[in-house]
Design a protein around this motif. Structure first.
Motif, mmCIF file in Angstrom:
data_model
loop_
_atom_site.group_PDB
_atom_site.id
_atom_site.type_symbol
_atom_site.label_atom_id
_atom_site.label_comp_id
_atom_site.label_asym_id
_atom_site.label_seq_id
_atom_site.Cartn_x
_atom_site.Cartn_y
_atom_site.Cartn_z
ATOM 1 N N UNK A 123 24.472 -33.834 50.737
ATOM 2 C CA UNK A 123 23.419 -32.769 50.221
ATOM 3 C C UNK A 123 22.486 -32.979 49.274
ATOM 4 N N UNK A 124 22.989 -33.781 47.988
ATOM 5 C CA UNK A 124 22.372 -34.225 46.969
ATOM 6 C C UNK A 124 21.407 -35.166 47.442
ATOM 7 N N UNK A 125 21.639 -36.217 48.099
ATOM 8 C CA UNK A 125 20.698 -37.200 48.810
ATOM 9 C C UNK A 125 19.494 -36.740 49.664
ATOM 10 N N UNK A 126 20.093 -35.854 50.524
ATOM 11 C CA UNK A 126 19.074 -35.150 51.243
ATOM 12 C C UNK A 126 17.973 -34.145 50.448
ATOM 13 N N UNK A 127 18.603 -33.492 49.269
ATOM 14 C CA UNK A 127 17.632 -32.839 48.460
ATOM 15 C C UNK A 127 16.893 -34.078 47.950
ATOM 16 N N UNK A 128 17.210 -34.980 47.326
ATOM 17 C CA UNK A 128 16.452 -36.046 46.659
ATOM 18 C C UNK A 128 15.435 -36.472 47.451
ATOM 19 N N UNK A 129 15.769 -36.952 48.714
ATOM 20 C CA UNK A 129 14.725 -37.446 49.782
ATOM 21 C C UNK A 129 13.805 -36.613 50.007
ATOM 22 N N UNK A 130 14.094 -35.092 50.408
ATOM 23 C CA UNK A 130 12.984 -34.492 50.476
ATOM 24 C C UNK A 130 12.181 -34.002 49.332
ATOM 25 N N UNK A 131 12.569 -34.254 48.191
ATOM 26 C CA UNK A 131 11.682 -34.190 46.854
ATOM 27 C C UNK A 131 10.866 -35.294 46.922
ATOM 28 N N UNK A 132 11.164 -36.461 47.302
ATOM 29 C CA UNK A 132 10.411 -37.571 47.261
ATOM 30 C C UNK A 132 9.287 -37.343 48.178
ATOM 31 N N UNK A 133 9.627 -36.876 49.395
ATOM 32 C CA UNK A 133 8.463 -36.398 50.487
ATOM 33 C C UNK A 133 7.454 -35.303 49.836
ATOM 34 N N UNK A 134 8.121 -34.386 49.307
ATOM 35 C CA UNK A 134 7.357 -33.286 48.609
ATOM 36 C C UNK A 134 6.448 -33.743 47.464
ATOM 37 N N UNK A 135 6.797 -34.650 46.558
ATOM 38 C CA UNK A 135 5.997 -35.231 45.693
ATOM 39 C C UNK A 135 4.970 -36.056 46.225
ATOM 40 N N UNK A 136 5.075 -36.602 47.451
ATOM 41 C CA UNK A 136 3.940 -37.187 48.053
ATOM 42 C C UNK A 136 3.045 -36.164 48.980
ATOM 43 N N UNK A 137 3.353 -34.879 48.958
ATOM 44 C CA UNK A 137 2.797 -33.912 49.787
ATOM 45 C C UNK A 137 3.044 -33.901 51.181
#
Length: 131
Positions: free
Chosen positions: A58-72
């Motif tokens: 779950x943490x890895x999923x959240x971090x991955x999604x945050x990377x995507x969100x940071x790139x828009x």
């Protein structure tokens, strides 16, 4: 920022046209494999940087999604972006396998195109002047 977006869209279209000319395609399966590989590399780096603490899925999923969100990107849009990256990687591999340097080849290909985005855009809209 607007010109960066336009440059990015132009670059995407140039790569698409170059890949089409060279007969390079990326299947949905290949794009998914590319996405999975990128994500696995990210997860490995995240685990290595966790200071010995175990990261849950779950943490890895959240971090991955945050990377995507940071790139828009939303997670689904990031998958589409990964497909474009996979296409560019396949094109670069193809060009490099022919003994050419990808960046030089792509610059040469761009030279064959008639692209003049700013001059072709209506001048009475804010993005045309960067305002």
């Amino acid at each position: 920022y607007r010109l960066q977006v336009i440059d990015s869209l132009v670059e995407e279209e140039v790569v698409r046209q170059a890949a089409e000319q060279e007969g390079i395609t990326v299947s949905d399966e290949d794009a998914q494999a590319f996405y999975d590989e990128q994500r696995a590399e990210y997860n490995a780096r995240a685990r290595a940087n966790a200071g010995g603490r175990e990261l849950s899925d779950e943490e890895l999923e959240e971090r991955w999604n945050n990377v995507a969100a940071e790139q828009g990107y939303s997670p689904d849009a990031y998958r589409d972006y990964a497909k474009r990256l996979a296409l560019e990687a396949a094109l670069a591999d193809h060009v490099n396998s022919q003994g050419e340097t990808y960046s030089a080849w792509l610059a040469s290909f761009k030279g064959t195109l008639d692209i003049n985005i700013v001059n072709d855009m209506p001048q009475d809209v804010p993005y045309a002047t960067g305002a």
